[in-house]
Design a protein around this motif. Structure first.
Motif, PDB file in Angstrom:
ATOM      1  N   SER A  41      46.869  73.722  16.134  1.00  0.00           N
ATOM      2  CA  SER A  41      45.835  72.934  16.801  1.00  0.00           C
ATOM      3  C   SER A  41      45.954  71.483  16.341  1.00  0.00           C
ATOM      4  O   SER A  41      46.112  71.211  15.151  1.00  0.00           O
ATOM      5  N   PRO A  42      45.918  70.517  17.290  1.00  0.00           N
ATOM      6  CA  PRO A  42      46.053  69.101  16.945  1.00  0.00           C
ATOM      7  C   PRO A  42      44.724  68.383  16.861  1.00  0.00           C
ATOM      8  O   PRO A  42      43.730  68.805  17.450  1.00  0.00           O
ATOM      9  N   SER A  43      44.710  67.294  16.125  1.00  0.00           N
ATOM     10  CA  SER A  43      43.571  66.374  16.116  1.00  0.00           C
ATOM     11  C   SER A  43      44.128  64.977  15.951  1.00  0.00           C
ATOM     12  O   SER A  43      45.189  64.781  15.363  1.00  0.00           O
ATOM     13  N   SER A  44      43.420  63.989  16.500  1.00  0.00           N
ATOM     14  CA  SER A  44      43.913  62.614  16.472  1.00  0.00           C
ATOM     15  C   SER A  44      42.772  61.662  16.203  1.00  0.00           C
ATOM     16  O   SER A  44      41.674  61.826  16.729  1.00  0.00           O
ATOM     17  N   SER A  45      43.005  60.647  15.376  1.00  0.00           N
ATOM     18  CA  SER A  45      41.985  59.646  15.125  1.00  0.00           C
ATOM     19  C   SER A  45      41.773  58.814  16.378  1.00  0.00           C
ATOM     20  O   SER A  45      42.703  58.537  17.134  1.00  0.00           O
ATOM     21  N   SER A  46      40.515  58.435  16.634  1.00  0.00           N
ATOM     22  CA  SER A  46      40.147  57.633  17.804  1.00  0.00           C
ATOM     23  C   SER A  46      40.486  58.344  19.100  1.00  0.00           C
ATOM     24  O   SER A  46      40.719  57.716  20.125  1.00  0.00           O
ATOM     25  N   SER A  47      40.541  59.665  19.060  1.00  0.00           N
ATOM     26  CA  SER A  47      40.860  60.425  20.258  1.00  0.00           C
ATOM     27  C   SER A  47      39.623  60.551  21.137  1.00  0.00           C
ATOM     28  O   SER A  47      38.519  60.779  20.655  1.00  0.00           O
ATOM     29  N   SER A  48      39.812  60.398  22.444  1.00  0.00           N
ATOM     30  CA  SER A  48      38.685  60.467  23.357  1.00  0.00           C
ATOM     31  C   SER A  48      38.362  61.879  23.770  1.00  0.00           C
ATOM     32  O   SER A  48      37.273  62.165  24.246  1.00  0.00           O
ATOM     33  N   SER A  49      39.314  62.791  23.626  1.00  0.00           N
ATOM     34  CA  SER A  49      39.049  64.190  23.972  1.00  0.00           C
ATOM     35  C   SER A  49      40.002  65.077  23.208  1.00  0.00           C
ATOM     36  O   SER A  49      41.123  64.709  22.936  1.00  0.00           O
ATOM     37  N   SER A  50      39.519  66.255  22.895  1.00  0.00           N
ATOM     38  CA  SER A  50      40.391  67.197  22.205  1.00  0.00           C
ATOM     39  C   SER A  50      39.919  68.608  22.463  1.00  0.00           C
ATOM     40  O   SER A  50      38.766  68.855  22.777  1.00  0.00           O
ATOM     41  N   SER A  72      46.936  57.979  14.264  1.00  0.00           N
ATOM     42  CA  SER A  72      47.280  59.016  13.302  1.00  0.00           C
ATOM     43  C   SER A  72      46.961  60.365  13.918  1.00  0.00           C
ATOM     44  O   SER A  72      45.909  60.539  14.546  1.00  0.00           O
ATOM     45  N   VAL A  73      47.876  61.308  13.765  1.00  0.00           N
ATOM     46  CA  VAL A  73      47.667  62.641  14.302  1.00  0.00           C
ATOM     47  C   VAL A  73      47.887  63.673  13.201  1.00  0.00           C
ATOM     48  O   VAL A  73      48.744  63.503  12.335  1.00  0.00           O
ATOM     49  N   THR A  74      47.076  64.703  13.224  1.00  0.00           N
ATOM     50  CA  THR A  74      47.221  65.808  12.279  1.00  0.00           C
ATOM     51  C   THR A  74      47.379  67.105  13.061  1.00  0.00           C
ATOM     52  O   THR A  74      46.584  67.396  13.959  1.00  0.00           O
ATOM     53  N   LEU A  75      48.411  67.850  12.737  1.00  0.00           N
ATOM     54  CA  LEU A  75      48.651  69.147  13.351  1.00  0.00           C
ATOM     55  C   LEU A  75      48.404  70.223  12.304  1.00  0.00           C
ATOM     56  O   LEU A  75      49.003  70.197  11.231  1.00  0.00           O
ATOM     57  N   SER A  76      47.526  71.134  12.619  1.00  0.00           N
ATOM     58  CA  SER A  76      47.212  72.231  11.700  1.00  0.00           C
ATOM     59  C   SER A  76      47.855  73.509  12.203  1.00  0.00           C
ATOM     60  O   SER A  76      47.612  73.926  13.331  1.00  0.00           O
ATOM     61  N   CYS A  77      48.668  74.119  11.361  1.00  0.00           N
ATOM     62  CA  CYS A  77      49.362  75.358  11.712  1.00  0.00           C
ATOM     63  C   CYS A  77      48.843  76.460  10.801  1.00  0.00           C
ATOM     64  O   CYS A  77      48.947  76.364   9.579  1.00  0.00           O
ATOM     65  N   GLN A  78      48.274  77.499  11.402  1.00  0.00           N
ATOM     66  CA  GLN A  78      47.680  78.575  10.611  1.00  0.00           C
ATOM     67  C   GLN A  78      48.205  79.927  11.052  1.00  0.00           C
ATOM     68  O   GLN A  78      48.354  80.195  12.241  1.00  0.00           O
ATOM     69  N   LEU A  79      48.476  80.772  10.078  1.00  0.00           N
ATOM     70  CA  LEU A  79      48.817  82.160  10.347  1.00  0.00           C
ATOM     71  C   LEU A  79      47.550  82.983  10.190  1.00  0.00           C
ATOM     72  O   LEU A  79      47.029  83.135   9.096  1.00  0.00           O
ATOM     73  N   TYR A  80      47.054  83.480  11.320  1.00  0.00           N
ATOM     74  CA  TYR A  80      45.892  84.356  11.293  1.00  0.00           C
ATOM     75  C   TYR A  80      46.391  85.754  10.962  1.00  0.00           C
ATOM     76  O   TYR A  80      47.118  86.365  11.740  1.00  0.00           O
ATOM     77  N   SER A  81      45.987  86.219   9.795  1.00  0.00           N
ATOM     78  CA  SER A  81      46.627  87.407   9.258  1.00  0.00           C
ATOM     79  C   SER A  81      45.624  88.379   8.678  1.00  0.00           C
ATOM     80  O   SER A  81      44.579  87.990   8.154  1.00  0.00           O
TER      81      SER A  81
END
Length: 267
Positions: free
Chosen positions: A131-140, A156-165
């Motif tokens: 799931s991505p998130s971005s600073s000053s993003s108008s929609s997500s 700046s963008v942050t991508l979060s990668c998670q293993l649902y386990s």
């Protein structure tokens, strides 16, 4: 402190029995947004006696019946994505991170009298999701494989990668004991930890998550970053995120599921 250590040790013993049990369990690793088929050891000529039970917590021993004697339970919120194959395998379309958990296939000669044939087939489904998130993003949004964020150079963008386990111990203990690893790589497969423009943060303990943070450059348009899960250096599954500019939204493309190495069985 002693009680906490005892609980951790108990969790490792339970996990070890799950991964090495004599009856054998399938562990399926897959990316969100793709389809998956969970196998059942078919013991009868048809699937009218087949029941599939789902659980995502060890405290819920009863679970939820998704399929009862070959018929889908329409009271579940995902029944439209489920189907039963001729070999009694359970198909799940467009897997989401909420589909992770334990799936049990049972077959009965007489369901009312609980006359079961064969042994239970246990399949543990683990789902990799970005799931991505971005600073000053108008929609997500962060729903399954259609995650989108408006971004542009300089943000700046942050991508979060998670293993649902489905585990009974912390991610740290599970990964270290079984040889799993999450990492971010570029288009050529180079680990992004080696590049100083990326901040890679591994969030351990209870969550199997790794994040990538960077400030976007002009040349990042159409660039791919890939989060991948390995087991003892063997690729299990991965999710590719592609950056798109020119007023477009970045789109988390259809995840690339490595089906030939994403399933294995412990005996």
């Amino acid at each position: 402190m002693s009680d906490k250590c005892d609980l951790c040790l108990l969790g490792l013993i339970i996990l070890s029995s799950l991964l090495t049990g004599s009856s054998g369990e399938d562990h399926v690793f897959i990316s969100s947004g793709v389809n998956v088929s969970l196998s059942c050891n078919k013991a009868l000529s048809d699937c009218k006696s087949t029941t599939w039970i789902y659980s995502n917590t060890f405290r819920n021993s009863a679970g939820v019946e998704l399929i009862t004697l070959g018929i889908k339970n329409k009271n579940t919120d995902r029944h439209e994505r489920l189907s039963l194959e001729s070999d009694c395998s359970l198909n799940i379309k467009n897997v989401t991170e909420e589909d992770y958990g334990s799936y049990t296939c049972q077959q009965y000669v007489n369901y009312r009298q609980y006359h079961q044939t064969g042994t239970d087939t246990h399949v543990f489904l683990h789902v990799l999701h970005v799931s991505p998130s971005s600073s000053s993003s108008s929609s997500s949004s962060s729903s399954s494989s259609s995650s989108q964020t408006e971004i542009s150079p300089g943000r700046s963008v942050t991508l979060s990668c998670q293993l649902y386990s489905y585990t009974v111990v912390s991610c740290d203990n599970w990964f270290s004991s079984e040889g799993f690893e999450l990492l971010w790589v570029n288009q050529t497969g180079v680990d992004l930890k080696t590049d100083s423009r990326y901040q890679i943060l591994y969030l351990s303990s209870d969550h199997c998550m790794i994040t990538l943070t960077t400030t976007l450059l002009n040349e990042d348009n159409n660039r791919e970053w890939r989060c991948q899960l390995t087991h003892r250096d063997q690729l299990q599954t991965s999710v590719t995120y592609t950056v798109k500019y020119s007023g477009e939204k970045t789109v988390l493309e259809e995840p690339h599921n490595v089906s030939n190495t994403g399933v294995y069985q412990y005996h």
